[in-house]
Design an enzyme around this catalytic site. Structure first.
Site, mmCIF file in Angstrom:
data_model
loop_
_atom_site.group_PDB
_atom_site.id
_atom_site.type_symbol
_atom_site.label_atom_id
_atom_site.label_comp_id
_atom_site.label_asym_id
_atom_site.label_seq_id
_atom_site.Cartn_x
_atom_site.Cartn_y
_atom_site.Cartn_z
ATOM 1 N N ARG A 1 -22.673 60.496 0.003
ATOM 2 C CA ARG A 1 -21.877 59.627 -0.741
ATOM 3 C C ARG A 1 -21.303 58.520 -0.113
ATOM 4 N NH1 ARG A 1 -21.396 60.945 -5.789
ATOM 5 N NH2 ARG A 1 -19.105 59.799 -6.322
ATOM 6 N N THR B 1 -20.943 53.025 -6.112
ATOM 7 C CA THR B 1 -21.782 53.006 -7.482
ATOM 8 C C THR B 1 -22.406 51.723 -7.428
ATOM 9 O OG1 THR B 1 -20.950 55.027 -8.399
ATOM 10 C CG2 THR B 1 -22.368 53.854 -9.810
ATOM 11 N N TYR C 1 -29.974 62.751 -16.323
ATOM 12 C CA TYR C 1 -29.135 61.838 -16.623
ATOM 13 C C TYR C 1 -28.164 62.401 -17.921
ATOM 14 C CZ TYR C 1 -29.536 58.805 -12.743
ATOM 15 O OH TYR C 1 -29.874 58.032 -11.433
ATOM 16 N N LYS D 1 -34.279 55.058 -5.524
ATOM 17 C CA LYS D 1 -34.652 54.841 -7.062
ATOM 18 C C LYS D 1 -35.819 53.501 -7.078
ATOM 19 C CE LYS D 1 -30.077 55.610 -9.054
ATOM 20 N NZ LYS D 1 -29.118 55.079 -9.775
ATOM 21 N N ARG E 1 -26.293 51.395 -0.420
ATOM 22 C CA ARG E 1 -25.959 50.426 -1.770
ATOM 23 C C ARG E 1 -26.105 49.092 -1.345
ATOM 24 N NH1 ARG E 1 -23.453 55.271 -5.339
ATOM 25 N NH2 ARG E 1 -25.000 56.025 -6.509
ATOM 26 N N PHE F 1 -24.532 52.301 -21.290
ATOM 27 C CA PHE F 1 -25.649 51.965 -20.246
ATOM 28 C C PHE F 1 -26.872 53.477 -20.288
ATOM 29 C CE2 PHE F 1 -22.586 54.348 -17.702
ATOM 30 C CZ PHE F 1 -23.136 55.144 -17.294
HETATM 31 P P1 CMP Z 1 -26.175 57.156 -10.313
HETATM 32 O O1 CMP Z 1 -25.651 57.494 -9.160
HETATM 33 O O2 CMP Z 1 -27.678 57.257 -10.161
HETATM 34 O O3 CMP Z 1 -25.500 58.091 -11.397
HETATM 35 C C1 CMP Z 1 -25.579 57.463 -13.018
HETATM 36 C C2 CMP Z 1 -25.981 55.985 -12.623
HETATM 37 O O4 CMP Z 1 -25.647 55.244 -13.956
HETATM 38 C C3 CMP Z 1 -25.450 55.320 -11.772
HETATM 39 O O5 CMP Z 1 -25.957 55.624 -10.532
HETATM 40 C C4 CMP Z 1 -25.538 53.846 -12.102
HETATM 41 O O6 CMP Z 1 -26.876 53.130 -11.672
HETATM 42 C C5 CMP Z 1 -25.776 53.637 -13.588
HETATM 43 N N1 CMP Z 1 -24.363 53.180 -13.990
HETATM 44 C C6 CMP Z 1 -22.976 53.873 -13.680
HETATM 45 N N2 CMP Z 1 -22.284 53.114 -14.536
HETATM 46 C C7 CMP Z 1 -22.928 52.188 -15.181
HETATM 47 C C8 CMP Z 1 -22.553 51.021 -15.797
HETATM 48 N N3 CMP Z 1 -21.266 50.602 -16.101
HETATM 49 N N4 CMP Z 1 -23.542 49.822 -16.192
HETATM 50 C C9 CMP Z 1 -24.830 50.320 -15.769
HETATM 51 N N5 CMP Z 1 -25.084 51.642 -15.169
HETATM 52 C C10 CMP Z 1 -24.328 52.265 -14.693
#
Ligand code: CMP
Length: 144
Positions: free
Chosen positions: A87, A93, A51, A11, A104, A59
């Site tokens: 993963r 996440t 997305y 990213k 991460r 978000f």
């Molecule tokens: P990613 O694996 O790229 O998939 C969706 C993305 O949304 C996730 O990583 C996060 O970066 C973002 N994301 C998921 N949940 C939230 C949240 N509660 N607030 C902000 N960003 C989020």
């Protein structure tokens, strides 16, 4: 488990911080090899489309803004059990909750600026790979 492919994004936060190489090394050390890779600046339409499943989430706007804020590395990774392996290497996440040593945890900041994306299931991987790479680019590629 047979060789599998997954889709990965390094990213904007990680690319801007100069961590793309470190992340690629960690993925490779973990048994995942890129079979396709590109540095791209996502358009708003591309980020929204990629997305799309999150369109209704609170978000979503911030996520699209962040993902278009600078160049990203999009790649297809291949390896044994690649989806689950990626993963595991990425960690949770939310970078604040990710286990020590995971990508991460090491290179992300929080749940939004979390350094990497990885497909969460075979159907998702298929959609995400196809979103960025054509069949012609992938057909003959395989590592190892
Ligand atoms: P990613 O694996 O790229 O998939 C969706 C993305 O949304 C996730 O990583 C996060 O970066 C973002 N994301 C998921 N949940 C939230 C949240 N509660 N607030 C902000 N960003 C989020």
């Amino acid at each position: 488990m047979a060789k599998e492919r997954t889709f990965s994004i390094i990213k904007p936060d990680a690319v801007a911080a100069g961590n793309a190489g470190h992340i690629l090394q960690q993925l490779t050390d973990g048994g995942l090899r890129p079979v396709a890779m590109r540095l791209v600046q996502l358009t708003t339409a591309q980020a929204e489309g990629f997305y799309g499943v999150h369109r209704e989430r609170p978000f979503f706007r911030d996520l699209v803004k962040f993902m278009t804020s600078g160049p990203v590395v999009v790649q297809v990774l291949e390896g044994e059990n690649a989806i689950a392996k990626n993963r595991e290497l990425m960690g949770a996440t939310d970078s604040k909750k990710a286990a020590p040593g995971t990508i991460r945890q090491k290179y992300g900041t929080d749940i939004e600026r979390n350094a990497v994306h990885g497909s969460d299931a075979p159907e998702t991987a298929k959609f995400e790979i196809g979103f960025f790479f054509s069949g012609a680019e992938l057909a003959t590629l395989s590592v190892g």
